[in-house]
Design a protein around this motif. Structure first.
Motif, PDB file in Angstrom:
ATOM      1  N   ALA A  20      10.057   8.708  -1.533  1.00 31.18           N
ATOM      2  CA  ALA A  20       8.506   9.001  -0.641  1.00 31.18           C
ATOM      3  C   ALA A  20       9.474  10.765   0.146  1.00 31.18           C
ATOM      4  O   ALA A  20       8.284  11.648   0.747  1.00 31.18           O
ATOM      5  CB  ALA A  20       9.224   7.936   0.678  1.00 31.18           C
ATOM      6  N   ALA A  61       2.580   1.795  -3.430  1.00 36.39           N
ATOM      7  CA  ALA A  61       1.681   2.006  -4.484  1.00 36.39           C
ATOM      8  C   ALA A  61       1.450   3.083  -4.101  1.00 36.39           C
ATOM      9  O   ALA A  61       0.677   4.569  -5.161  1.00 36.39           O
ATOM     10  CB  ALA A  61       0.353   2.015  -4.302  1.00 36.39           C
ATOM     11  N   GLN A  62       1.316   4.128  -2.891  1.00 35.89           N
ATOM     12  CA  GLN A  62       1.150   5.275  -2.779  1.00 35.89           C
ATOM     13  C   GLN A  62       2.797   6.272  -3.230  1.00 35.89           C
ATOM     14  O   GLN A  62       1.858   7.790  -3.296  1.00 35.89           O
ATOM     15  CB  GLN A  62       0.624   5.814  -1.008  1.00 35.89           C
ATOM     16  N   VAL A  63       3.920   5.528  -2.573  1.00 35.37           N
ATOM     17  CA  VAL A  63       4.841   6.302  -3.138  1.00 35.37           C
ATOM     18  C   VAL A  63       4.262   6.601  -4.820  1.00 35.37           C
ATOM     19  O   VAL A  63       5.300   7.634  -4.868  1.00 35.37           O
ATOM     20  CB  VAL A  63       5.916   5.872  -2.699  1.00 35.37           C
ATOM     21  N   ARG A  64       4.043   5.562  -5.231  1.00 32.82           N
ATOM     22  CA  ARG A  64       4.732   5.450  -7.180  1.00 32.82           C
ATOM     23  C   ARG A  64       3.672   6.653  -7.357  1.00 32.82           C
ATOM     24  O   ARG A  64       4.136   7.455  -8.346  1.00 32.82           O
ATOM     25  CB  ARG A  64       3.705   4.350  -7.639  1.00 32.82           C
ATOM     26  N   ALA A  65       2.324   7.088  -6.353  1.00 35.64           N
ATOM     27  CA  ALA A  65       1.071   7.334  -7.485  1.00 35.64           C
ATOM     28  C   ALA A  65       1.503   9.352  -7.502  1.00 35.64           C
ATOM     29  O   ALA A  65       1.428   9.285  -7.947  1.00 35.64           O
ATOM     30  CB  ALA A  65      -0.090   7.119  -6.928  1.00 35.64           C
ATOM     31  N   ALA A  66       2.111   9.589  -5.909  1.00 36.08           N
ATOM     32  CA  ALA A  66       2.717  10.608  -5.810  1.00 36.08           C
ATOM     33  C   ALA A  66       4.226  11.358  -6.180  1.00 36.08           C
ATOM     34  O   ALA A  66       4.095  12.509  -5.840  1.00 36.08           O
ATOM     35  CB  ALA A  66       3.032  10.954  -3.819  1.00 36.08           C
ATOM     36  N   ILE A  69       6.364  11.847   1.902  1.00 38.84           N
ATOM     37  CA  ILE A  69       5.768  11.018   2.578  1.00 38.84           C
ATOM     38  C   ILE A  69       6.183  10.171   3.775  1.00 38.84           C
ATOM     39  O   ILE A  69       7.571   9.343   3.516  1.00 38.84           O
ATOM     40  CB  ILE A  69       5.174  10.419   1.460  1.00 38.84           C
ATOM     41  N   VAL A  86       6.932   6.829   5.261  1.00 41.06           N
ATOM     42  CA  VAL A  86       6.965   5.276   5.045  1.00 41.06           C
ATOM     43  C   VAL A  86       7.112   4.478   6.354  1.00 41.06           C
ATOM     44  O   VAL A  86       7.972   4.949   6.546  1.00 41.06           O
ATOM     45  CB  VAL A  86       7.573   4.135   3.801  1.00 41.06           C
ATOM     46  N   GLU A 124       0.740  -1.096   0.134  1.00 43.05           N
ATOM     47  CA  GLU A 124       0.326  -0.166  -0.182  1.00 43.05           C
ATOM     48  C   GLU A 124       1.161   1.425   0.077  1.00 43.05           C
ATOM     49  O   GLU A 124       0.902   1.772  -0.636  1.00 43.05           O
ATOM     50  CB  GLU A 124      -1.639   0.230   1.502  1.00 43.05           C
ATOM     51  N   GLU A 125       1.532   1.050   0.413  1.00 44.55           N
ATOM     52  CA  GLU A 125       2.361   2.091   1.007  1.00 44.55           C
ATOM     53  C   GLU A 125       3.691   2.860  -0.491  1.00 44.55           C
ATOM     54  O   GLU A 125       3.815   3.606  -0.942  1.00 44.55           O
ATOM     55  CB  GLU A 125       4.009   2.280   1.906  1.00 44.55           C
TER      56      GLU A 125
END
Length: 320
Positions: A88, A9-14, A93, A95, A6-7
């Motif tokens: 990140a 994916a969050q980093v990729r999206a950001a 972000i 992590v 999940e983290e």
């Protein structure tokens, strides 16, 4: 220690993939994609394509491909987890990882923060401090107006043993590793730069990572005691062999023109900008080397060496 899916994916999206790759290669938009010279192999015709919407890149020449994490792993020589942490940090972000890696990241953040605060303090002193009057007079004599001083965030290091250290109030290790000072024989913090005009050195993302300092001339012929320039030493956030002064300011015109001008020093770069040629860069107290050329080749096809006409300058051009 692993980072959760999940983290990741969050980093990729950001992550802005175009901005990330744009720090290493000149990209031009063509429709819904971005294209440019591949940062992974030498080529003259652009074959590197970035799909920002899908978050992937592909080279039709060497077949390099991947996402933002892959790109960081290849360019920064990091493992998967460290590459995720790298991105990140850029995205702000947090992590969840091991205490040791978290400490390393925190250390880098502390060093960059100290450098940013130092550059802001030096810059403010040049603009307003009474003891910077001679520095302001000297810069005016060189044709530097307020706009130039502010654009390049020039500063003034006062002739004081620990003025910056007292202002920053950071631990000894942070002062040392950021290249801003050291602990003297008396066990007291001492500034690394004194009585010098400060030229901040930035990474391609506009973060200050090092300093160059020029001593003021003291006699009519322009000479001064000691070395004219003093430069930051390599450290955790700064490597001379991979850094070019002015690239953060010049990269947009370099990309637009397809040409970069390499000078000998900070003032030469500023001179080119003042002359309406805002695509000049300079090495930072070291010879132009392979890693510099590798970086430059990702931004422009044409590299112009604009060294001095003296023996040292011509020798440097020959080596280049």
């Amino acid at each position: 220690m692993a980072i959760s899916d999940e983290e990741v994916a969050q980093v990729r999206a950001a992550t802005d993939l175009v901005a990330l790759i744009g720090e290493h290669a000149a990209l031009r938009q063509q429709g819904r994609r971005w294209v440019g010279l591949c940062p992974f192999h030498a080529e003259k015709t652009p074959s590197f394509s970035v799909n920002a919407e899908a978050g992937f890149y592909y080279c039709f020449g060497c077949h390099a491909s991947g996402d933002a994490i892959t790109f960081v792993r290849e360019t920064e020589h990091l493992g998967f987890v460290d590459a995720v942490r790298f991105l990140a940090d850029r995205a702000g972000i947090v992590v969840h990882d091991s205490a040791d890696s978290g400490a390393d990241r925190q250390r880098r953040t502390e060093l960059l923060s100290a450098m940013e605060r130092a550059v802001a303090w030096y810059h403010d002193r040049l603009l307003s401090a009474p003891d910077a009057g001679r520095a302001r007079d000297y810069l005016r004599s060189r044709g530097y107006d307020g706009e130039t001083v502010r654009r390049f965030r020039l500063g003034w290091a006062p002739d004081d043993w620990d003025a910056l250290a007292r202002h920053l109030h950071v631990p000894d290790g942070v002062l040392r590793d950021a290249g801003l000072g050291f602990v003297n024989r008396r066990g007291r913090q001492q500034d690394a730069f004194r009585a010098r005009i400060i030229f901040p050195i930035f990474d391609p993302s506009d973060r200050p990572i090092a300093l160059g300092g020029r001593i003021l001339p003291t006699v009519a012929d322009g000479s001064a005691p000691g070395p004219k320039y003093k430069n930051s030493q390599d450290g955790p956030v700064y490597a001379k062999r991979r850094t070019l002064y002015g690239l953060n300011f010049a990269k947009h015109d370099v990309i637009a023109s397809g040409e970069v001008v390499v000078c000998e020093g900070y003032t030469d770069v500023i001179g080119f900008f003042q002359a309406g040629i805002p695509r000049a860069v300079a090495t930072c107290g070291t010879a132009l080397g392979e890693e510099h050329f590798r970086l430059l080749s990702n931004f422009a096809r044409r590299v112009v060496l604009a060294y001095d006409a003296d023996a040292a300058g011509q020798a440097g051009a020959s080596r280049g």
